[in-house]
Design a protein around this motif. Structure first.
Motif, PDB file in Angstrom:
ATOM      1  N   ARG A  34       0.818  -1.203   0.000  1.00  0.00           N
ATOM      2  CA  ARG A  34       0.000   0.000   0.000  1.00  0.00           C
ATOM      3  C   ARG A  34       0.859   1.263   0.000  1.00  0.00           C
ATOM      4  NH1 ARG A  34      -5.318  -0.770   1.502  1.00  0.00           N
ATOM      5  NH2 ARG A  34      -5.864  -2.849   2.166  1.00  0.00           N
ATOM      6  N   TYR A  38      -0.017   8.057  -3.347  1.00  0.00           N
ATOM      7  CA  TYR A  38      -1.328   7.988  -3.991  1.00  0.00           C
ATOM      8  C   TYR A  38      -1.919   9.379  -4.189  1.00  0.00           C
ATOM      9  CZ  TYR A  38      -6.062   6.413  -5.034  1.00  0.00           C
ATOM     10  OH  TYR A  38      -7.260   6.180  -5.638  1.00  0.00           O
ATOM     11  N   GLY A 111      -4.002   9.455  -8.033  1.00  0.00           N
ATOM     12  CA  GLY A 111      -5.187   8.609  -7.914  1.00  0.00           C
ATOM     13  C   GLY A 111      -6.356   9.140  -8.711  1.00  0.00           C
ATOM     14  N   ILE A 115      -8.543   7.416 -11.859  1.00  0.00           N
ATOM     15  CA  ILE A 115     -10.007   7.313 -11.878  1.00  0.00           C
ATOM     16  C   ILE A 115     -10.561   7.849 -13.193  1.00  0.00           C
ATOM     17  CG2 ILE A 115     -12.137   8.155 -10.814  1.00  0.00           C
ATOM     18  CD1 ILE A 115     -10.643   8.188  -8.133  1.00  0.00           C
ATOM     19  N   GLU A 147      -6.668   2.085 -17.228  1.00  0.00           N
ATOM     20  CA  GLU A 147      -5.691   2.610 -16.279  1.00  0.00           C
ATOM     21  C   GLU A 147      -4.272   2.187 -16.663  1.00  0.00           C
ATOM     22  OE1 GLU A 147      -6.619   1.996 -12.134  1.00  0.00           O
ATOM     23  OE2 GLU A 147      -8.769   1.863 -12.556  1.00  0.00           O
ATOM     24  N   TRP A 169      -1.780   2.926  -8.505  1.00  0.00           N
ATOM     25  CA  TRP A 169      -2.262   1.620  -8.985  1.00  0.00           C
ATOM     26  C   TRP A 169      -2.066   0.545  -7.913  1.00  0.00           C
ATOM     27  CZ3 TRP A 169      -4.659  -0.900 -13.016  1.00  0.00           C
ATOM     28  CH2 TRP A 169      -4.452  -2.280 -13.105  1.00  0.00           C
ATOM     29  N   ASP A 172      -4.553   0.965  -4.988  1.00  0.00           N
ATOM     30  CA  ASP A 172      -5.890   0.485  -5.349  1.00  0.00           C
ATOM     31  C   ASP A 172      -5.926  -1.038  -5.421  1.00  0.00           C
ATOM     32  OD1 ASP A 172      -7.113   2.959  -5.497  1.00  0.00           O
ATOM     33  OD2 ASP A 172      -6.735   3.220  -7.634  1.00  0.00           O
ATOM     34  N   THR A 173      -4.863  -1.616  -5.984  1.00  0.00           N
ATOM     35  CA  THR A 173      -4.805  -3.073  -6.109  1.00  0.00           C
ATOM     36  C   THR A 173      -4.839  -3.741  -4.746  1.00  0.00           C
ATOM     37  OG1 THR A 173      -3.577  -2.926  -8.189  1.00  0.00           O
ATOM     38  CG2 THR A 173      -3.461  -5.017  -7.014  1.00  0.00           C
ATOM     39  N   THR A 175      -6.452  -2.796  -2.222  1.00  0.00           N
ATOM     40  CA  THR A 175      -7.850  -2.823  -1.787  1.00  0.00           C
ATOM     41  C   THR A 175      -8.644  -3.861  -2.575  1.00  0.00           C
ATOM     42  OG1 THR A 175      -7.800  -0.482  -1.153  1.00  0.00           O
ATOM     43  CG2 THR A 175      -9.964  -1.461  -1.568  1.00  0.00           C
ATOM     44  N   TYR A 176      -8.493  -3.872  -3.900  1.00  0.00           N
ATOM     45  CA  TYR A 176      -9.254  -4.804  -4.739  1.00  0.00           C
ATOM     46  C   TYR A 176      -8.928  -6.266  -4.413  1.00  0.00           C
ATOM     47  CZ  TYR A 176     -10.256  -0.702  -7.645  1.00  0.00           C
ATOM     48  OH  TYR A 176     -10.665   0.525  -8.108  1.00  0.00           O
ATOM     49  N   TYR A 201     -14.749  -6.290  -8.808  1.00  0.00           N
ATOM     50  CA  TYR A 201     -13.394  -5.745  -8.883  1.00  0.00           C
ATOM     51  C   TYR A 201     -12.249  -6.755  -8.750  1.00  0.00           C
ATOM     52  CZ  TYR A 201     -15.601  -1.131  -8.539  1.00  0.00           C
ATOM     53  OH  TYR A 201     -16.358  -0.009  -8.763  1.00  0.00           O
ATOM     54  N   ARG A 205      -9.658  -7.117 -11.792  1.00  0.00           N
ATOM     55  CA  ARG A 205      -8.311  -6.551 -11.624  1.00  0.00           C
ATOM     56  C   ARG A 205      -7.262  -7.584 -12.014  1.00  0.00           C
ATOM     57  NH1 ARG A 205      -7.010  -1.140 -10.810  1.00  0.00           N
ATOM     58  NH2 ARG A 205      -5.237  -0.868  -9.423  1.00  0.00           N
TER      59      ARG A 205
END
Length: 370
Positions: A34, A38, A111, A115, A147, A169, A172-173, A175-176, A201, A205
């Motif tokens: 993480r 971002y 970020g 989006i 993206e 990226w 976000d990944t 989280t997904y 998602y 992904r």
């Protein structure tokens, strides 16, 4: 209004639950970091960002130039400002006669730029698929590819922004493939769980990353034009996935005393019922009265064995009876996670220990050394 469920979601994507479980098992093995910038501000205003997203997608799919240019020049969009803020992003399909409408709370950050690329790719997919129905997971594959197209374009054209976009990226990944994958896994064991859009998602992904990594431009085009479905996409990249589905059941709480008290008996009944629901064979289809009588009889006679895996989750169970001539005869076995051999080995070990215990008790009763 109808309430959609896991069953509906699987059906609309023509997917089997075990297939999705196998993908989740693979993609959850390692979660991305993480860490990263971002929220790093980029010196790109909304209009320039819009043009940049168009260039990125056009560079990756020049054959769709007419559609991409139409969207870039004529699609309605709203980015929001202090006087009219936007709290969420979306792309609205206005039908075959009109271009999509996009809304995106563009923040000028890495970020935020991703989006915007995500929503621009949604718009390209809507136009390029020419009115075909595209299931939501496949739509998200397109958006995630958008993206990646932006990241690749920036890497070569604006390298100073590449690090921040990659960090966004990865965040976000995380989280997904983390929280979203966990939530999907939890809901998949409940056939009537209420549908939530975020189910789309995690697998999308993973698929988008696989397609981009394979550098298959023809497949990218097929996805955007609606000429490939989710089972084919997963099948293309799942050769390294586990053949057996993962075990989504919770750990089995063991009795502190080690004795078979009432709570432990009900836990066993619950564990067996969950296993049969996973297996979805004959036992899960019988009436409640018949099923309960079957379980109670097997447990009363001591003719049931439940196998736990290394995480203490129920992995399978067997019931048996004793015939007059043939000895032990299995009356039912359930191994919904592909562990039939392991279940049989564990049962043999169980019988072996039970035989040694009986011999020990018999020897004690006779006053002989065991």
């Amino acid at each position: 209004m109808r309430r959609y469920t896991v069953k509906d979601w699987l059906q609309v994507h023509a997917l089997e639950r075990d297939t999705v479980l196998s993908v989740l098992d693979a993609i959850r093995l390692g979660e991305p970091s993480r860490e990263g910038e971002y929220s790093k501000a980029l010196e790109i205003d909304a209009d320039l960002a819009w043009q940049l997203c168009a260039k990125a997608v056009l560079s990756a799919m020049p054959v769709l130039e007419a559609d991409i240019v139409r969207i870039r020049d004529h699609a309605s969009r709203r980015f929001g400002d202090a006087s009219a803020p936007i709290t969420s992003s979306f792309t609205l399909d206005n039908g075959a006669e009109r271009l999509p409408h996009l809304e995106c709370p563009y923040s000028g950050t890495a970020g935020g730029l991703l989006i915007l690329a995500h929503e621009f790719a949604h718009a390209v997919q809507i136009v390029a698929s020419d009115g075909k129905f595209i299931p939501p997971m496949t739509r998200e594959v397109c958006a995630f590819l958008g993206e990646l197209m932006l990241i690749e374009h920036v890497r070569t054209g604006l390298p100073s922004y590449a690090e921040a976009l990659l960090a966004a990226w990865r965040a976000d990944t995380a989280t997904y493939l983390g929280e979203d994958a966990d939530a999907l896994l939890s809901d998949l064991i409940r056939p009537n769980a209420a549908y939530t859009y975020r189910w789309n998602y995690p697998v999308a992904r993973w698929i988008a990353g696989c397609i981009w990594g394979a550098d298959d431009k023809e497949l990218v085009l097929r996805v955007f034009t609606g000429r490939v479905d989710a089972p084919e996409l997963i099948g293309t990249f799942c050769k390294k996935l586990s053949v057996d589905p993962i075990n989504p059941l919770p750990p089995f709480p063991l009795s502190a005393s080690g004795q078979m008290d009432a709570a432990q008996i009900y836990r066993q009944i619950g564990a067996v019922a969950l296993l049969d629901l996973e297996d979805w064979q004959n036992k899960a289809q019988t009436s409640i009265q018949e099923y309960y009588a079957f379980l109670l009889d097997a447990m009363r006679e001591g003719h049931m064995f439940i196998k736990l895996d290394d995480a203490q989750r129920p992995a399978g169970y067997v019931t048996w009876d004793y015939g007059v001539h043939e000895g032990v005869a299995l009356t039912h076995e359930c191994a919904p996670f592909g562990d039939e051999g392991v279940l049989h080995d564990a049962l043999v070990d169980h019988f072996s220990k039970a035989t040694r215990a009986d011999s020990f008790r018999s020897a004690q009763a006779a006053g002989q050394p065991a």
